[in-house]
Structures are given as C-alpha cells and as structure tokens.
Design a protein around this motif. Structure first.
Motif, PDB file in Angstrom:
ATOM      1  N   ASP A  72      -3.269  -0.554  11.916  1.00  0.00           N
ATOM      2  CA  ASP A  72      -4.517   0.198  11.784  1.00  0.00           C
ATOM      3  C   ASP A  72      -4.549   1.405  12.705  1.00  0.00           C
ATOM      4  O   ASP A  72      -5.000   2.495  12.309  1.00  0.00           O
ATOM      5  N   ALA A  75      -2.323   4.189  11.309  1.00  0.00           N
ATOM      6  CA  ALA A  75      -2.959   4.817  10.147  1.00  0.00           C
ATOM      7  C   ALA A  75      -4.156   5.660  10.558  1.00  0.00           C
ATOM      8  O   ALA A  75      -4.341   6.784  10.062  1.00  0.00           O
ATOM      9  N   ALA A  83      -9.123   4.211   8.637  1.00  0.00           N
ATOM     10  CA  ALA A  83      -8.472   4.023   7.339  1.00  0.00           C
ATOM     11  C   ALA A  83      -9.145   2.945   6.502  1.00  0.00           C
ATOM     12  O   ALA A  83      -9.206   3.046   5.272  1.00  0.00           O
ATOM     13  N   LYS A  84      -9.650   1.904   7.153  1.00  0.00           N
ATOM     14  CA  LYS A  84     -10.252   0.800   6.414  1.00  0.00           C
ATOM     15  C   LYS A  84     -11.658   1.125   5.926  1.00  0.00           C
ATOM     16  O   LYS A  84     -12.060   0.702   4.839  1.00  0.00           O
ATOM     17  N   SER A 101      -0.041   4.438   5.070  1.00  0.00           N
ATOM     18  CA  SER A 101      -0.158   2.980   5.163  1.00  0.00           C
ATOM     19  C   SER A 101       1.213   2.313   5.101  1.00  0.00           C
ATOM     20  O   SER A 101       1.434   1.275   5.727  1.00  0.00           O
ATOM     21  N   LEU A 240      -4.231  -2.739   4.510  1.00  0.00           N
ATOM     22  CA  LEU A 240      -4.205  -1.354   4.074  1.00  0.00           C
ATOM     23  C   LEU A 240      -3.529  -1.214   2.716  1.00  0.00           C
ATOM     24  O   LEU A 240      -3.916  -0.369   1.903  1.00  0.00           O
ATOM     25  N   GLN A 243      -5.982  -2.234   0.068  1.00  0.00           N
ATOM     26  CA  GLN A 243      -6.943  -1.158  -0.164  1.00  0.00           C
ATOM     27  C   GLN A 243      -6.369  -0.125  -1.126  1.00  0.00           C
ATOM     28  O   GLN A 243      -7.048   0.341  -2.050  1.00  0.00           O
TER      29      GLN A 243
END
Length: 337
Positions: A72, A75, A83-84, A101, A240, A243
C-alpha cells in the motif's frame, strides 16, 4: 635373443601407451535449462532442508506487512493518493493503477515463486554486454508466456468478470471457504506442486518434463515459467489487484482488461528483472568461475529455489489457509503473522 629391460621398452615405444578413453555417453548431459545433468550426492538433505525452509517461511510470513505496509505504501507514494480509497477514474488511470499495483505487489506471497524461475540465468560470463544479453533473452521468453496468460485472462475478465469468484467481496466465514478462497487454493496449489516437481527434476529424481521439447524449442521452459507467473493473477487475493480486477470487470472492455492485466504482470517482474541485470553486470565473471568450477553448484541453486518456492506456495495457500479459515485445527504461525 636378449630382451631389453622393461623401462627401455617403455621409452622406446611411448606411442603404445595412451590414457584410457572416456566414453562420451557417460558424460552428464543437460536436458533443459533447469536440468544440467550434474547431480549432487546428498539430494535427500537438499530436499529436506529446502522444504523446511519453505515451511518456516510460511510460519513467519506476514501478509499484512507485505500487502499493506509495503504494498500500500509503495502504491500510495507512486500514485500520489490513497490507492485503496480513491476510485479508479477512467481507462488511463486504470492502466497506471495496474502497473503501480503490480510493482507494489512484487514481494507479496503470490510472487515469491517467481524468484525460483530465474536461478538458471545466474553466472553468465563474457563481456558486460554479452552478460546483459544473456540475461535479457530468457527474461524476454518469460515475458512471452506471462503476457500470453495475463492478456487472455484480462480479456475474459473484461467480458464475464462480474460473475467470477474473484469479483466477490463476500467476507470469509470461519469453518467455510468462499469461492474466492477456493480459486486461490486451486491455482496456487497447482503452481506450488509444479515448482516442487521441477525442483525434483533438477536433482534428477524425476523425469525432466522439458527434455524432449527443449531439443526443438530450447526456450520452451522459460515460456512455461512465464505462464506460471501469468497464472498468479488467476487466483491472486492481493487487495490492490482485486480492486483492479473489479474495475476491469465492471468496465466490460476486454481490451482494457488485457492491457491492465499485462501491465500488472510487467510490474510484478520489473524488480526481479533489474535485480538479475545487476547480478549479470557486477558478478557475472566471478559467479561464472565459481559455478563452472563445480557444475553441481548450479544444480543445487536451481533445485533449492524451486523447492523452497514450491513448498512455500503450496503450504501457505493450501494448508495455512485452511487453518486460518478454522477448517483444520492448527498451523504454526509467528506472533506477528
């Protein structure tokens, strides 16, 4: 008639004495890049220690650390936002997110097996340029297999992804397995067993699966390793990646899915490729001399890489996962894992 002394006879006819001939058929022969024909003596010890190392790695491995603390943060830094929490806005943003990612997931539990595939590339000699070429060529063939799988899977996700197990966000319940977990177990279980088999083959204990095809297509083993790396996406639970998977599935665009998944895979192996290029540049000649002094050393390196990665992948994704879902009573884990 007086016979000359034995020593005089030897000196008089040196051509009659020759070294014993060596049967070329008895010389070890390589059957593929993973099996060089030089097998160490203590193969049982190598297998035992390698599997033990893979097991111990599953005990200490912390998914939260590599997925969140490393993944995380990498990213978020590269993208410049969370990013999330930030939605993927458009195809261009999705393409960038896919690559970032993938790069962020380099050291996740899914990706550890990729390092076993590169062991045979070690120890190229010659000039610096020749060492770089020697490393880039097999990496290129690995990329062929990897991109073939990731792009095809991306097309499938773009067409029917919303009905696939990876699309689901249902929480895992104790005592049961979600379809998403079953998919991960099947994919990584197979990958782990394949890596274990290749480790045994490199030690000469089982048949080399590439022995025949390598004669006609010498790069086939590296393409196959690329296929395994590309297959990581099929079961990957990395948050990620999920997602990105959902974004590609909801887009309904197979070309976007293919591009995004291909860049995800490229990001996954970029660090590894750079690492091996550094090894080729700065340790090539010394490493080459060390390996050629005893070719069994390369066998040991290759076997250990495959066996450790295979044992880790199978135990982590199939056995430890069952314990985490409370389907089996216990699996040892470190306090931080």
């Amino acid at each position: 008639m007086v016979k000359p002394p034995p020593g005089e006879l030897l000196r008089a006819a040196p051509e009659t004495i020759s070294a014993p001939s060596v049967d070329a058929a008895s010389e070890p022969k390589a059957t593929s890049p993973f099996v060089n024909g030089h097998f160490p003596r203590r193969r049982g010890l190598i297998i035992g220690l390698s599997v033990l190392a893979g097991f111990l790695l599953t005990v200490v491995w912390s998914a939260h650390f590599v997925d969140s603390t490393i993944g995380d943060n990498v990213a978020n830094t590269l993208l410049g936002h969370d990013a999330k929490e930030t939605p993927i806005a458009g195809i261009a943003a999705g393409i960038l997110f896919a690559f970032v990612s993938g790069l962020a997931g380099t050291f996740t539990a899914c990706n550890i097996a990729t390092f076993g595939a590169m062991a045979p590339l070690l120890g190229s000699g010659g000039s610096r340029w020749s060492r770089i070429v020697h490393t880039l060529k097999p990496l290129g063939w690995v990329s062929v297999g990897m991109l073939a799988v990731s792009s095809v899977y991306g097309v499938i996700v773009g067409l029917v992804g919303t009905s696939m197990p990876q699309f689901s966000q249902a929480a895992n319940q104790p005592g049961s397995l979600s379809p998403r977990s079953i998919q991960s177990m099947v994919v990584y279980g197979i990958i782990g067993l394949v890596m274990l088999y290749l480790g045994l083959a490199s030690l000469g204990l089982v048949r080399d699966p590439f022995a025949k095809i390598s004669k006609r297509f010498p790069n086939a083993p590296m393409v196959f390793m690329g296929i395994l790396i590309g297959a990581f996406l099929i079961g990957r639970p990395f948050p990620l990646f999920r997602q990105m998977f959902r974004d590609a599935a909801e887009s309904g665009n197979p070309l976007y899915g293919a591009a995004a998944f291909s860049l995800q895979s490229i990001g996954n192996i970029l660090v590894m490729a750079i690492l091996f290029l550094i090894i080729a540049n700065f340790t090539g000649n010394r490493l080459q001399r060390w390996l050629t002094a005893n070719p069994r050393r390369l066998t040991v390196i290759t076997a250990v890489a495959f066996l450790v990665a295979g044992a880790f992948t199978f135990l982590y994704w199939d056995v430890r996962l069952l314990a985490r879902r409370e389907i089996i009573p216990w699996y040892p884990t470190a306090p931080w894992a």
